[in-house]
Design a protein around this motif. Sequence first.
Motif, PDB file in Angstrom:
ATOM      1  N   ALA A   1       0.505  -1.265  -0.014  1.00 37.36           N
ATOM      2  CA  ALA A   1      -0.352   0.484  -0.200  1.00 37.36           C
ATOM      3  C   ALA A   1       1.051   1.347  -0.039  1.00 37.36           C
ATOM      4  O   ALA A   1       0.807   2.018  -0.774  1.00 37.36           O
ATOM      5  N   ARG A   2       2.049   1.036   0.926  1.00 35.03           N
ATOM      6  CA  ARG A   2       3.436   2.023   0.492  1.00 35.03           C
ATOM      7  C   ARG A   2       3.574   3.056  -0.376  1.00 35.03           C
ATOM      8  O   ARG A   2       3.826   3.745  -1.012  1.00 35.03           O
ATOM      9  N   GLN A   3       3.930   1.209  -1.371  1.00 36.42           N
ATOM     10  CA  GLN A   3       4.836   2.043  -2.788  1.00 36.42           C
ATOM     11  C   GLN A   3       3.967   2.070  -3.463  1.00 36.42           C
ATOM     12  O   GLN A   3       4.119   3.267  -4.241  1.00 36.42           O
ATOM     13  N   MET A   4       2.814   1.650  -3.506  1.00 33.64           N
ATOM     14  CA  MET A   4       1.181   2.333  -4.589  1.00 33.64           C
ATOM     15  C   MET A   4       1.272   3.531  -4.064  1.00 33.64           C
ATOM     16  O   MET A   4       1.127   4.471  -5.472  1.00 33.64           O
TER      17      MET A   4
ATOM     18  N   GLU B   1     -11.590  -2.320  -0.055  1.00 33.59           N
ATOM     19  CA  GLU B   1     -13.322  -2.226   0.825  1.00 33.59           C
ATOM     20  C   GLU B   1     -12.557  -1.441   2.134  1.00 33.59           C
ATOM     21  O   GLU B   1     -13.347  -1.259   2.581  1.00 33.59           O
ATOM     22  N   ALA B   2     -11.777  -2.547   2.609  1.00 35.28           N
ATOM     23  CA  ALA B   2     -11.665  -2.595   4.115  1.00 35.28           C
ATOM     24  C   ALA B   2     -10.722  -1.369   4.224  1.00 35.28           C
ATOM     25  O   ALA B   2     -11.253  -0.573   5.343  1.00 35.28           O
ATOM     26  N   MET B   3      -9.861  -0.815   3.097  1.00 33.69           N
ATOM     27  CA  MET B   3      -8.983   0.580   3.670  1.00 33.69           C
ATOM     28  C   MET B   3      -9.708   1.589   3.729  1.00 33.69           C
ATOM     29  O   MET B   3     -10.070   2.551   4.278  1.00 33.69           O
ATOM     30  N   ALA B   4     -10.876   1.592   2.018  1.00 31.80           N
ATOM     31  CA  ALA B   4     -11.789   2.617   2.455  1.00 31.80           C
ATOM     32  C   ALA B   4     -12.958   2.448   3.808  1.00 31.80           C
ATOM     33  O   ALA B   4     -13.122   3.518   4.335  1.00 31.80           O
ATOM     34  N   GLU B   5     -12.892   1.690   4.488  1.00 37.12           N
ATOM     35  CA  GLU B   5     -13.797   1.429   5.671  1.00 37.12           C
ATOM     36  C   GLU B   5     -12.524   1.745   6.791  1.00 37.12           C
ATOM     37  O   GLU B   5     -12.766   2.541   7.950  1.00 37.12           O
ATOM     38  N   LEU B   6     -11.430   1.883   6.620  1.00 36.85           N
ATOM     39  CA  LEU B   6     -10.773   2.494   7.951  1.00 36.85           C
ATOM     40  C   LEU B   6     -10.666   4.054   7.543  1.00 36.85           C
ATOM     41  O   LEU B   6     -10.734   4.749   8.299  1.00 36.85           O
ATOM     42  N   GLY B   7     -10.938   4.259   6.776  1.00 35.97           N
ATOM     43  CA  GLY B   7     -10.498   5.710   6.113  1.00 35.97           C
ATOM     44  C   GLY B   7     -11.725   6.451   6.052  1.00 35.97           C
ATOM     45  O   GLY B   7     -11.924   7.246   7.378  1.00 35.97           O
TER      46      GLY B   7
ATOM     47  N   ARG C   1      -3.984   8.587  19.689  1.00 41.29           N
ATOM     48  CA  ARG C   1      -5.402   8.565  19.428  1.00 41.29           C
ATOM     49  C   ARG C   1      -5.924   7.265  18.215  1.00 41.29           C
ATOM     50  O   ARG C   1      -6.635   6.319  18.726  1.00 41.29           O
ATOM     51  N   VAL C   2      -5.536   7.315  17.251  1.00 43.90           N
ATOM     52  CA  VAL C   2      -5.820   6.232  16.426  1.00 43.90           C
ATOM     53  C   VAL C   2      -5.778   4.922  16.759  1.00 43.90           C
ATOM     54  O   VAL C   2      -6.131   3.510  16.830  1.00 43.90           O
ATOM     55  N   ALA C   3      -3.782   4.435  17.171  1.00 47.48           N
ATOM     56  CA  ALA C   3      -3.783   3.236  17.937  1.00 47.48           C
ATOM     57  C   ALA C   3      -4.269   3.229  18.597  1.00 47.48           C
ATOM     58  O   ALA C   3      -4.423   1.918  19.523  1.00 47.48           O
ATOM     59  N   ASN C   4      -5.528   3.543  19.802  1.00 42.43           N
ATOM     60  CA  ASN C   4      -6.111   3.338  20.657  1.00 42.43           C
ATOM     61  C   ASN C   4      -8.063   4.065  20.470  1.00 42.43           C
ATOM     62  O   ASN C   4      -8.433   3.310  21.508  1.00 42.43           O
ATOM     63  N   SER C   5      -7.713   2.907  19.328  1.00 42.33           N
ATOM     64  CA  SER C   5      -9.264   3.751  18.901  1.00 42.33           C
ATOM     65  C   SER C   5      -9.801   2.489  19.266  1.00 42.33           C
ATOM     66  O   SER C   5      -9.263   1.368  18.713  1.00 42.33           O
ATOM     67  N   SER C   6     -11.194   2.243  18.564  1.00 45.43           N
ATOM     68  CA  SER C   6     -11.733   1.377  18.545  1.00 45.43           C
ATOM     69  C   SER C   6     -11.685   1.122  16.978  1.00 45.43           C
ATOM     70  O   SER C   6     -12.189  -0.719  17.030  1.00 45.43           O
ATOM     71  N   TYR C   7     -10.690   1.224  16.238  1.00 43.18           N
ATOM     72  CA  TYR C   7     -10.618   0.532  15.284  1.00 43.18           C
ATOM     73  C   TYR C   7      -9.711   0.197  14.863  1.00 43.18           C
ATOM     74  O   TYR C   7      -8.528  -0.165  13.775  1.00 43.18           O
ATOM     75  N   SER C   8      -8.979   0.237  15.252  1.00 42.60           N
ATOM     76  CA  SER C   8      -7.131   0.522  16.131  1.00 42.60           C
ATOM     77  C   SER C   8      -7.825  -1.141  15.601  1.00 42.60           C
ATOM     78  O   SER C   8      -5.918  -1.394  14.927  1.00 42.60           O
ATOM     79  N   ASP C   9      -7.627  -2.432  15.607  1.00 34.80           N
ATOM     80  CA  ASP C   9      -7.577  -3.574  15.288  1.00 34.80           C
ATOM     81  C   ASP C   9      -7.839  -3.639  13.103  1.00 34.80           C
ATOM     82  O   ASP C   9      -6.701  -4.103  13.105  1.00 34.80           O
TER      83      ASP C   9
ATOM     84  N   ARG D   1      -4.020  -1.685  12.313  1.00 36.29           N
ATOM     85  CA  ARG D   1      -2.984  -3.159  12.700  1.00 36.29           C
ATOM     86  C   ARG D   1      -3.345  -4.241  11.019  1.00 36.29           C
ATOM     87  O   ARG D   1      -2.537  -4.759  10.546  1.00 36.29           O
ATOM     88  N   GLU D   2      -4.341  -4.036  10.749  1.00 40.22           N
ATOM     89  CA  GLU D   2      -4.485  -5.399   9.849  1.00 40.22           C
ATOM     90  C   GLU D   2      -3.865  -4.395   8.068  1.00 40.22           C
ATOM     91  O   GLU D   2      -3.844  -5.185   7.617  1.00 40.22           O
ATOM     92  N   MET D   3      -4.431  -3.423   8.114  1.00 40.78           N
ATOM     93  CA  MET D   3      -4.300  -2.628   6.949  1.00 40.78           C
ATOM     94  C   MET D   3      -2.435  -2.385   6.602  1.00 40.78           C
ATOM     95  O   MET D   3      -2.218  -2.691   5.634  1.00 40.78           O
TER      96      MET D   3
END
Length: 451
Positions: free
Chosen positions: A37-40, A50-56, A176-184, A187-189
């Motif tokens: 993802a970083r290289q892209m 879809e998962a990255m869009a959900e995270l965003g 705050r992102v690292a300690n958010s409800s969506y932090s898992d 990390r998956e992304m």
Amino acid sequence: MTSTRLSLPGLVSLLVLASCTDAPLGVTDAAVPGAAARQMAKDGGLPFSEAMAELGDLIFDDQNLSRNGNQACNTCHLAAWGFTGPNPAVNAAGAVYEGSVIGAFGDRKPPSSAYATPSPIFHYSRQARGLFVGGNFWDGRATGEILGNAAADQAMGPFLNPMEQALRDEACVVYRVANSSYSDLYREMWGTQIDAIDYNVPDIDQQCSQGGDRFVIDPVNRELITREYGNIAIAIAVYEESHNQFSSKFDAARRGMYNLTREERQGLALFNGKAKCSRCHTSGGRQPLFTDFAYDNLGVPANPDNPVYDRDLSFVDEGLGGFLMSRPEWAGLASGERGKVKVPTLRNVDLRPSPLDIKAYMHNGVFKSLEEVVHFYNTRDVLPECGLSAVRSDWGETCWPAPEVAENVNVGELGDLGLSAEEEASIVAFLKTLSDGFIPGGHGRHNRGGR
């Protein structure tokens, strides 16, 4: 101009750029889940899934990513409003939204965050008649030089802007992102390097809810923070990319699923012809974006209700020229760009929950309807300049106010278009076909639309 990923300096303006390594602490990209993802992103693309869009989306909606926990990106960019300002009362006046800190206001209306991702890296294009092209924000300062995408660069700005989400340090956003409800999901992304950061800031969350300077953090951990902050911005840009739907009446008509009405067809013909709109809001191609990504001074008057004047009566929005003055390589061209702002996409330009809801137009929100905008384009140079005794109701009837910046006004493509009232109305009718979310009628491809 390259799209090489550069290090974020932590300044709200995002103007001073420095190079960075891409594998801190000796961890190679190949070992990190988010490496592809970083290289892209570095190569100028976005790692869409879809998962990255959900995270965003989750980051975009998170009010905790502001100093007082009261403002998210969607506070100023709501889908039902075409991803711009959603408060009719604010839109009816200064059109500038209050930040996380009470009484903190910027000086421009929120641009649409939809259809922002295709904007190219900011550059000077001799092929485009010597124009500056690309970037995001009204003045182009989110160049795309940092993350390889202008929308991703733009996503980094509001978190740190004292007039917006007002956090004091990128570390606050990352923590705050690292300690958010969506932090898992994060990390998956992007992997778990976010957990390797040693902030060395006592009570960091509490300190992030206060004003102050950036934290003093050692270079190794600062580099990790910079990297994760970029990942957060890229996820937001992917979410924004997911809303480039091309699902308007205009798109349905191009697919043969809707017939434009006679008035809409006339408006499109005028848009591409007599009214000269398509010279900047380009309408050709497979999926037109209705912008050429360039910059223009349309002679727009100042918005007298802009809250900026409460603190600075002498304020003048320099637009692109102001940004260029901050860059030595372009400062010599700044005077010729004073007052120019980015040509916005016209997609979703009329989108709002109800026709009675007020949207604001132009970079400063001075106009309050598409009818007023089109009439200004048509008659700016026909009506005289308003005198001191003129009131708001005189605008467009007997006069127009002077431009906020008198230099570099475009006099070749607007100002005296010779359009009739009927032709103005037809152009407005066409612009209303650009709102996403249109569902063709029950007859599908045979839906003939109106007459």
